[in-house]
Design a protein around this motif. Structure first.
Motif, PDB file in Angstrom:
ATOM      1  N   LEU A  84      46.922  13.312 -13.805  1.00  0.00           N
ATOM      2  CA  LEU A  84      46.725  12.357 -14.889  1.00  0.00           C
ATOM      3  C   LEU A  84      47.110  12.913 -16.255  1.00  0.00           C
ATOM      4  O   LEU A  84      47.607  12.186 -17.114  1.00  0.00           O
ATOM      5  N   ALA A  85      46.854  14.209 -16.460  1.00  0.00           N
ATOM      6  CA  ALA A  85      47.160  14.831 -17.754  1.00  0.00           C
ATOM      7  C   ALA A  85      48.593  15.352 -17.825  1.00  0.00           C
ATOM      8  O   ALA A  85      49.038  15.793 -18.887  1.00  0.00           O
ATOM      9  N   ASP A  86      49.303  15.318 -16.685  1.00  0.00           N
ATOM     10  CA  ASP A  86      50.678  15.819 -16.605  1.00  0.00           C
ATOM     11  C   ASP A  86      50.753  17.275 -17.056  1.00  0.00           C
ATOM     12  O   ASP A  86      51.549  17.646 -17.919  1.00  0.00           O
ATOM     13  N   LEU A  87      49.869  18.086 -16.452  1.00  0.00           N
ATOM     14  CA  LEU A  87      49.822  19.515 -16.745  1.00  0.00           C
ATOM     15  C   LEU A  87      49.914  20.302 -15.442  1.00  0.00           C
ATOM     16  O   LEU A  87      49.514  19.808 -14.381  1.00  0.00           O
ATOM     17  N   PRO A  88      50.402  21.551 -15.499  1.00  0.00           N
ATOM     18  CA  PRO A  88      50.430  22.387 -14.297  1.00  0.00           C
ATOM     19  C   PRO A  88      49.004  22.662 -13.817  1.00  0.00           C
ATOM     20  O   PRO A  88      48.094  22.837 -14.649  1.00  0.00           O
ATOM     21  N   PRO A  89      48.772  22.705 -12.504  1.00  0.00           N
ATOM     22  CA  PRO A  89      47.431  22.975 -11.977  1.00  0.00           C
ATOM     23  C   PRO A  89      46.805  24.250 -12.533  1.00  0.00           C
ATOM     24  O   PRO A  89      45.598  24.288 -12.793  1.00  0.00           O
ATOM     25  N   ALA A  90      47.606  25.296 -12.728  1.00  0.00           N
ATOM     26  CA  ALA A  90      47.071  26.558 -13.251  1.00  0.00           C
ATOM     27  C   ALA A  90      46.534  26.372 -14.667  1.00  0.00           C
ATOM     28  O   ALA A  90      45.512  26.956 -15.043  1.00  0.00           O
ATOM     29  N   ARG A  91      47.215  25.557 -15.460  1.00  0.00           N
ATOM     30  CA  ARG A  91      46.771  25.294 -16.823  1.00  0.00           C
ATOM     31  C   ARG A  91      45.452  24.518 -16.820  1.00  0.00           C
ATOM     32  O   ARG A  91      44.539  24.810 -17.596  1.00  0.00           O
ATOM     33  N   VAL A  92      45.355  23.549 -15.924  1.00  0.00           N
ATOM     34  CA  VAL A  92      44.118  22.763 -15.803  1.00  0.00           C
ATOM     35  C   VAL A  92      42.968  23.669 -15.380  1.00  0.00           C
ATOM     36  O   VAL A  92      41.858  23.589 -15.926  1.00  0.00           O
ATOM     37  N   ALA A  93      43.212  24.544 -14.411  1.00  0.00           N
ATOM     38  CA  ALA A  93      42.160  25.460 -13.947  1.00  0.00           C
ATOM     39  C   ALA A  93      41.674  26.349 -15.083  1.00  0.00           C
ATOM     40  O   ALA A  93      40.473  26.593 -15.224  1.00  0.00           O
ATOM     41  N   ALA A  94      42.590  26.827 -15.921  1.00  0.00           N
ATOM     42  CA  ALA A  94      42.209  27.679 -17.046  1.00  0.00           C
ATOM     43  C   ALA A  94      41.360  26.902 -18.051  1.00  0.00           C
ATOM     44  O   ALA A  94      40.365  27.417 -18.573  1.00  0.00           O
ATOM     45  N   LEU A  95      41.733  25.672 -18.322  1.00  0.00           N
ATOM     46  CA  LEU A  95      40.976  24.843 -19.267  1.00  0.00           C
ATOM     47  C   LEU A  95      39.574  24.550 -18.739  1.00  0.00           C
ATOM     48  O   LEU A  95      38.603  24.521 -19.498  1.00  0.00           O
ATOM     49  N   LEU A  96      39.453  24.338 -17.440  1.00  0.00           N
ATOM     50  CA  LEU A  96      38.153  24.022 -16.845  1.00  0.00           C
ATOM     51  C   LEU A  96      37.219  25.228 -16.834  1.00  0.00           C
ATOM     52  O   LEU A  96      36.000  25.063 -16.771  1.00  0.00           O
ATOM     53  N   HIS A  97      37.783  26.425 -16.873  1.00  0.00           N
ATOM     54  CA  HIS A  97      36.943  27.623 -16.874  1.00  0.00           C
ATOM     55  C   HIS A  97      36.557  28.058 -18.283  1.00  0.00           C
ATOM     56  O   HIS A  97      35.815  29.016 -18.457  1.00  0.00           O
ATOM     57  N   ASP A  98      37.057  27.327 -19.279  1.00  0.00           N
ATOM     58  CA  ASP A  98      36.665  27.605 -20.662  1.00  0.00           C
ATOM     59  C   ASP A  98      35.303  26.957 -20.894  1.00  0.00           C
ATOM     60  O   ASP A  98      35.165  25.740 -20.853  1.00  0.00           O
ATOM     61  N   ARG A  99      34.284  27.770 -21.110  1.00  0.00           N
ATOM     62  CA  ARG A  99      32.916  27.246 -21.221  1.00  0.00           C
ATOM     63  C   ARG A  99      32.623  26.615 -22.591  1.00  0.00           C
ATOM     64  O   ARG A  99      31.518  26.138 -22.818  1.00  0.00           O
ATOM     65  N   GLY A 100      33.579  26.599 -23.493  1.00  0.00           N
ATOM     66  CA  GLY A 100      33.315  26.087 -24.828  1.00  0.00           C
ATOM     67  C   GLY A 100      33.071  24.591 -24.898  1.00  0.00           C
ATOM     68  O   GLY A 100      32.346  24.112 -25.746  1.00  0.00           O
ATOM     69  N   GLY A 101      33.687  23.837 -24.020  1.00  0.00           N
ATOM     70  CA  GLY A 101      33.488  22.388 -24.008  1.00  0.00           C
ATOM     71  C   GLY A 101      34.615  21.627 -24.672  1.00  0.00           C
ATOM     72  O   GLY A 101      34.954  20.521 -24.257  1.00  0.00           O
ATOM     73  N   ALA A 102      35.212  22.189 -25.714  1.00  0.00           N
ATOM     74  CA  ALA A 102      36.290  21.496 -26.427  1.00  0.00           C
ATOM     75  C   ALA A 102      37.516  21.332 -25.537  1.00  0.00           C
ATOM     76  O   ALA A 102      38.195  20.299 -25.572  1.00  0.00           O
ATOM     77  N   SER A 103      37.803  22.345 -24.732  1.00  0.00           N
ATOM     78  CA  SER A 103      38.968  22.279 -23.839  1.00  0.00           C
ATOM     79  C   SER A 103      38.797  21.178 -22.807  1.00  0.00           C
ATOM     80  O   SER A 103      39.739  20.440 -22.509  1.00  0.00           O
TER      81      SER A 103
END
Length: 202
Positions: A84-103
């Motif tokens: 849906l976001a048209d992003l590479p899976p690795a990039r999505v995984a990195a964003l999801l592991h960011d605990r800040g919430g903004a990502s």
């Protein structure tokens, strides 16, 4: 799968067993459960292919993606957001592991998911980071009761939570409690079946 659920729904309506609205909802929920179940037994390109099909057929909804997350199915959840976001899976995984919430919020916005669901996704991810994702096929196909209840409790006190989301979460809570009770009964029956054999052996 979709044709079968629709056919059964139409049959139930024709027999006056269910109203048309309720039959449509039951069929939709059955399709979503089956979809998560199929994804739990797949990986890599198969999951990405499934997600592309779901998007093309209009089935890649916020409700299905939330069900995947609340079932601990990380691969389906990640693949859906990547699609849906048209992003590479690795990039999505990195964003999801960011605990800040903004990502996470930026990712959900880019994926086009309703803002009313953001808190549910955030709390579910927090719980998943605490407990870990499921690594078995059976486990990744079932809603996890603890996660569902934590998300429902939070959203029930959140003024921004929309009523449709609360209704969905309550249905998830009922389903997860019912599934947990069924598994408990199965375990009891299995123990009872083993017990007579143990007595004979003794």
């Amino acid at each position: 799968m979709a044709k079968l659920s629709d056919t059964l729904a139409q049959f139930a309506v024709a027999r006056n067993w269910l109203s048309a609205d309720r039959a449509a909802r039951v069929a939709s929920e059955a399709r979503e459960r089956s979809t998560v179940n199929i994804a739990a037994g797949s990986n890599g390109d198969d999951v990405r292919g499934l997600v592309r099909h779901l998007r093309a057929s209009g089935q890649l909804t916020a409700g299905l993606i939330l069900r995947a997350l609340l079932s601990g199915n990380q691969e389906l959840f990640n693949a859906a957001l990547a699609e849906l976001a048209d992003l590479p899976p690795a990039r999505v995984a990195a964003l999801l592991h960011d605990r800040g919430g903004a990502s996470l919020q930026a990712l959900l916005i880019r994926a086009g998911l309703p803002e009313s669901t953001f808190a549910a996704f955030r709390v579910a991810l927090e719980v998943s980071h605490e407990t870990g994702f499921v690594d078995t096929v059976g486990g990744a196909a079932r809603l996890r009761r603890r996660m569902v209840e934590r998300v429902l409790t939070h959203c029930a006190t959140d003024r921004k939570a929309a009523e449709p989301l609360l209704i969905l979460l309550r249905r998830f809570a009922t389903e997860s409690a019912r599934e947990e009770a069924r598994m408990f009964c199965d375990e009891l029956m299995a123990e009872e079946a083993i017990a007579p054999h143990d007595l004979i052996a003794a």
